[in-house]
Design an enzyme around this catalytic site. Structure first.
Site, PDB file in Angstrom:
ATOM      1  N   HIS A  77       0.833  -1.194   0.000  1.00 43.91           N
ATOM      2  CA  HIS A  77       0.000   0.000   0.000  1.00 43.91           C
ATOM      3  C   HIS A  77       0.870   1.246   0.000  1.00 43.91           C
ATOM      4  CE1 HIS A  77      -3.726  -2.242   1.778  1.00 43.91           C
ATOM      5  NE2 HIS A  77      -3.333  -2.703   0.603  1.00 43.91           N
ATOM      6  N   GLU A  79       0.831   3.906   1.879  1.00 46.51           N
ATOM      7  CA  GLU A  79       1.297   4.305   3.204  1.00 46.51           C
ATOM      8  C   GLU A  79       2.467   3.425   3.647  1.00 46.51           C
ATOM      9  OE1 GLU A  79      -3.294   4.620   3.152  1.00 46.51           O
ATOM     10  OE2 GLU A  79      -1.765   3.265   2.368  1.00 46.51           O
ATOM     11  N   CYS A 105      -5.943   1.310   5.551  1.00 43.71           N
ATOM     12  CA  CYS A 105      -6.518   0.046   6.003  1.00 43.71           C
ATOM     13  C   CYS A 105      -5.943  -0.266   7.389  1.00 43.71           C
ATOM     14  CB  CYS A 105      -6.185  -1.078   5.017  1.00 43.71           C
ATOM     15  SG  CYS A 105      -4.442  -1.589   5.070  1.00 43.71           S
ATOM     16  N   CYS A 108      -2.045  -0.795   7.381  1.00 44.98           N
ATOM     17  CA  CYS A 108      -1.313   0.471   7.322  1.00 44.98           C
ATOM     18  C   CYS A 108      -1.482   1.274   8.605  1.00 44.98           C
ATOM     19  CB  CYS A 108      -1.766   1.281   6.110  1.00 44.98           C
ATOM     20  SG  CYS A 108      -1.281   0.550   4.541  1.00 44.98           S
TER      21      CYS A 108
END
Length: 146
Positions: A77, A79, A105, A108
């Site tokens: 992801h 992040e 999410c 993260c």
């Protein structure tokens, strides 16, 4: 008219997401501190690994709904990549602000909490109730931009 700092850094996150190789949703992230960019990240496969465009998307093939079975995705992801890139170059993000085009999410969120990021500015909501609960419990300030 000059953009606010939030508008400025969110626009940079939007540009960062243009590098994403995800077939389902492009996301960009920027970590800043004292109005200086520390790190950026976008979602996609790890370096040296085939991008999803070449390898295909297992989550699509299996009809996995958004927000479920993250472990089936070959990509990281945005992040995660921003935090990892800061670590690779020895840049401390503690006390920083994360600008992201999509709310994080749960995976993260746990990284963000442990990295010491104190504020998140996001553009779009992501349906992850546990993430929102943990962010609230952690005391991280979360702001949504329109």
């Amino acid at each position: 008219m000059r953009p606010s700092w939030d508008d400025y850094f969110m626009e940079i996150a939007e540009v960062v997401k243009s590098r994403s190789t995800c077939l389902r949703r492009k996301v960009g992230a920027v970590i800043i501190k004292d109005n200086r960019i520390l790190s950026t990240g976008y979602n996609g496969a790890p370096k040296g690994i085939q991008h999803c465009g070449a390898a295909g998307c297992l989550r699509e093939r299996l009809n996995v709904p958004s927000g479920q079975r993250h472990e089936l995705c070959r990509g990281l992801h945005a992040e995660q990549n921003a935090v990892i890139q800061a670590a690779v170059f020895g840049v401390a993000v503690e006390g920083g602000t994360l600008y992201t085009t999509l709310s994080p999410c749960i995976l993260c969120t746990k990284m963000i909490i442990n990295a010491g990021i104190r504020r998140i500015v996001l553009r779009e909501d992501y349906n992850d109730a546990l993430s929102l609960e943990m962010l609230a419990e952690s005391g991280i300030e979360v702001e949504k931009m329109e």
